[in-house]
Design a protein around this motif. Sequence first.
Motif, PDB file in Angstrom:
ATOM      1  N   MET A 119      -3.674   5.170  -1.120  1.00 32.13           N
ATOM      2  CA  MET A 119      -4.572   5.409   0.016  1.00 32.13           C
ATOM      3  C   MET A 119      -5.342   6.713  -0.176  1.00 32.13           C
ATOM      4  O   MET A 119      -6.555   6.760   0.073  1.00 32.13           O
ATOM      5  CB  MET A 119      -3.781   5.449   1.322  1.00 32.13           C
ATOM      6  CG  MET A 119      -3.263   4.085   1.740  1.00 32.13           C
ATOM      7  SD  MET A 119      -2.524   4.078   3.384  1.00 32.13           S
ATOM      8  CE  MET A 119      -0.936   4.824   3.052  1.00 32.13           C
ATOM      9  N   ARG A 120      -4.667   7.769  -0.637  1.00 34.43           N
ATOM     10  CA  ARG A 120      -5.356   9.045  -0.888  1.00 34.43           C
ATOM     11  C   ARG A 120      -6.435   8.890  -1.945  1.00 34.43           C
ATOM     12  O   ARG A 120      -7.537   9.400  -1.808  1.00 34.43           O
ATOM     13  CB  ARG A 120      -4.349  10.101  -1.344  1.00 34.43           C
ATOM     14  CG  ARG A 120      -3.593  10.745  -0.229  1.00 34.43           C
ATOM     15  CD  ARG A 120      -2.831  11.981  -0.729  1.00 34.43           C
ATOM     16  NE  ARG A 120      -1.883  12.390   0.260  1.00 34.43           N
ATOM     17  CZ  ARG A 120      -0.569  12.241   0.160  1.00 34.43           C
ATOM     18  NH1 ARG A 120      -0.035  11.727  -0.921  1.00 34.43           N
ATOM     19  NH2 ARG A 120       0.225  12.634   1.128  1.00 34.43           N
ATOM     20  N   GLU A 121      -6.094   8.185  -3.020  1.00 38.76           N
ATOM     21  CA  GLU A 121      -7.054   7.977  -4.107  1.00 38.76           C
ATOM     22  C   GLU A 121      -8.285   7.218  -3.608  1.00 38.76           C
ATOM     23  O   GLU A 121      -9.417   7.565  -3.943  1.00 38.76           O
ATOM     24  CB  GLU A 121      -6.388   7.205  -5.241  1.00 38.76           C
ATOM     25  CG  GLU A 121      -7.267   7.024  -6.450  1.00 38.76           C
ATOM     26  CD  GLU A 121      -6.571   6.252  -7.552  1.00 38.76           C
ATOM     27  OE1 GLU A 121      -7.270   5.450  -8.207  1.00 38.76           O
ATOM     28  OE2 GLU A 121      -5.362   6.447  -7.760  1.00 38.76           O
ATOM     29  N   LEU A 159      -9.473   7.110  -0.528  1.00 35.91           N
ATOM     30  CA  LEU A 159     -10.255   7.983   0.344  1.00 35.91           C
ATOM     31  C   LEU A 159     -10.962   9.077  -0.452  1.00 35.91           C
ATOM     32  O   LEU A 159     -12.102   9.448  -0.129  1.00 35.91           O
ATOM     33  CB  LEU A 159      -9.366   8.585   1.425  1.00 35.91           C
ATOM     34  CG  LEU A 159      -8.853   7.570   2.454  1.00 35.91           C
ATOM     35  CD1 LEU A 159      -7.805   8.204   3.338  1.00 35.91           C
ATOM     36  CD2 LEU A 159      -9.977   6.974   3.249  1.00 35.91           C
ATOM     37  N   ASP A 160     -10.331   9.565  -1.505  1.00 38.03           N
ATOM     38  CA  ASP A 160     -10.977  10.554  -2.368  1.00 38.03           C
ATOM     39  C   ASP A 160     -12.214   9.974  -3.048  1.00 38.03           C
ATOM     40  O   ASP A 160     -13.233  10.645  -3.218  1.00 38.03           O
ATOM     41  CB  ASP A 160     -10.015  11.085  -3.432  1.00 38.03           C
ATOM     42  CG  ASP A 160      -8.976  12.046  -2.864  1.00 38.03           C
ATOM     43  OD1 ASP A 160      -9.165  12.504  -1.715  1.00 38.03           O
ATOM     44  OD2 ASP A 160      -7.974  12.293  -3.557  1.00 38.03           O
ATOM     45  N   ARG A 161     -12.133   8.702  -3.427  1.00 35.51           N
ATOM     46  CA  ARG A 161     -13.294   8.053  -4.066  1.00 35.51           C
ATOM     47  C   ARG A 161     -14.471   7.961  -3.080  1.00 35.51           C
ATOM     48  O   ARG A 161     -15.615   8.176  -3.452  1.00 35.51           O
ATOM     49  CB  ARG A 161     -12.923   6.679  -4.591  1.00 35.51           C
ATOM     50  CG  ARG A 161     -12.227   6.751  -5.936  1.00 35.51           C
ATOM     51  CD  ARG A 161     -11.982   5.386  -6.484  1.00 35.51           C
ATOM     52  NE  ARG A 161     -10.692   4.974  -5.936  1.00 35.51           N
ATOM     53  CZ  ARG A 161     -10.190   3.762  -5.968  1.00 35.51           C
ATOM     54  NH1 ARG A 161     -10.862   2.781  -6.493  1.00 35.51           N
ATOM     55  NH2 ARG A 161      -9.021   3.500  -5.453  1.00 35.51           N
ATOM     56  N   ASP A 188     -14.983  10.006  -0.565  1.00 36.86           N
ATOM     57  CA  ASP A 188     -15.453  11.382  -0.403  1.00 36.86           C
ATOM     58  C   ASP A 188     -16.349  11.779  -1.582  1.00 36.86           C
ATOM     59  O   ASP A 188     -17.385  12.394  -1.399  1.00 36.86           O
ATOM     60  CB  ASP A 188     -14.252  12.318  -0.303  1.00 36.86           C
ATOM     61  CG  ASP A 188     -14.662  13.749   0.023  1.00 36.86           C
ATOM     62  OD1 ASP A 188     -15.492  13.921   0.941  1.00 36.86           O
ATOM     63  OD2 ASP A 188     -14.173  14.680  -0.648  1.00 36.86           O
ATOM     64  N   THR A 224       0.850  -1.177   0.000  1.00 38.11           N
ATOM     65  CA  THR A 224       0.000   0.000   0.000  1.00 38.11           C
ATOM     66  C   THR A 224       0.888   1.229   0.000  1.00 38.11           C
ATOM     67  O   THR A 224       1.752   1.390   0.840  1.00 38.11           O
ATOM     68  CB  THR A 224      -0.909   0.009   1.235  1.00 38.11           C
ATOM     69  OG1 THR A 224      -1.630  -1.208   1.285  1.00 38.11           O
ATOM     70  CG2 THR A 224      -1.877   1.166   1.182  1.00 38.11           C
ATOM     71  N   ASN A 225       0.648   2.114  -0.979  1.00 31.99           N
ATOM     72  CA  ASN A 225       1.423   3.348  -0.982  1.00 31.99           C
ATOM     73  C   ASN A 225       0.501   4.515  -0.657  1.00 31.99           C
ATOM     74  O   ASN A 225      -0.718   4.420  -0.739  1.00 31.99           O
ATOM     75  CB  ASN A 225       2.176   3.548  -2.302  1.00 31.99           C
ATOM     76  CG  ASN A 225       1.269   3.726  -3.481  1.00 31.99           C
ATOM     77  OD1 ASN A 225       0.266   4.438  -3.408  1.00 31.99           O
ATOM     78  ND2 ASN A 225       1.598   3.096  -4.592  1.00 31.99           N
ATOM     79  N   LEU A 226       1.102   5.612  -0.277  1.00 37.68           N
ATOM     80  CA  LEU A 226       0.354   6.781   0.167  1.00 37.68           C
ATOM     81  C   LEU A 226      -0.579   7.302  -0.921  1.00 37.68           C
ATOM     82  O   LEU A 226      -1.720   7.668  -0.645  1.00 37.68           O
ATOM     83  CB  LEU A 226       1.327   7.871   0.620  1.00 37.68           C
ATOM     84  CG  LEU A 226       0.742   9.040   1.391  1.00 37.68           C
ATOM     85  CD1 LEU A 226      -0.066   8.569   2.586  1.00 37.68           C
ATOM     86  CD2 LEU A 226       1.862   9.966   1.831  1.00 37.68           C
ATOM     87  N   ASP A 227      -0.127   7.333  -2.161  1.00 35.69           N
ATOM     88  CA  ASP A 227      -0.968   7.811  -3.259  1.00 35.69           C
ATOM     89  C   ASP A 227      -2.209   6.933  -3.426  1.00 35.69           C
ATOM     90  O   ASP A 227      -3.310   7.443  -3.646  1.00 35.69           O
ATOM     91  CB  ASP A 227      -0.191   7.850  -4.574  1.00 35.69           C
ATOM     92  CG  ASP A 227       0.870   8.933  -4.588  1.00 35.69           C
ATOM     93  OD1 ASP A 227       0.738   9.916  -3.816  1.00 35.69           O
ATOM     94  OD2 ASP A 227       1.832   8.798  -5.364  1.00 35.69           O
TER      95      ASP A 227
END
Length: 90
Positions: free
Chosen positions: A78-80, A82-84, A86, A73-76
């Motif tokens: 995880m952000r993607e 969570l953005d989905r 949201d 798991t990379n940070l990008d």
Amino acid sequence: MFPTSIGTTMEPRSLNRHFDGIRTRAGLPSVRLNDFRHTVGMLLLELDTPPHVVQAIARHADLDVTLGIYAHTNLDAMREALDRIDWVMK
């Protein structure tokens, strides 16, 4: 499977030594054959290849082994993800 000069199966350690000699003569950096396998598994998962397909390519008996080895798991990512969530909630 890699054959020897007489057609028998090459032992893994012999294959690694043979590869290391070729790599050294070619002036390439230190890398193991298994590093290529790991890179392919990670790239396939990052390209959204279904995990069971990566499992079959890697010849793992258990999907948990495939995911445990190759699913980093990379940070990008995880952000993607969570953005989905949201985006769906709006």
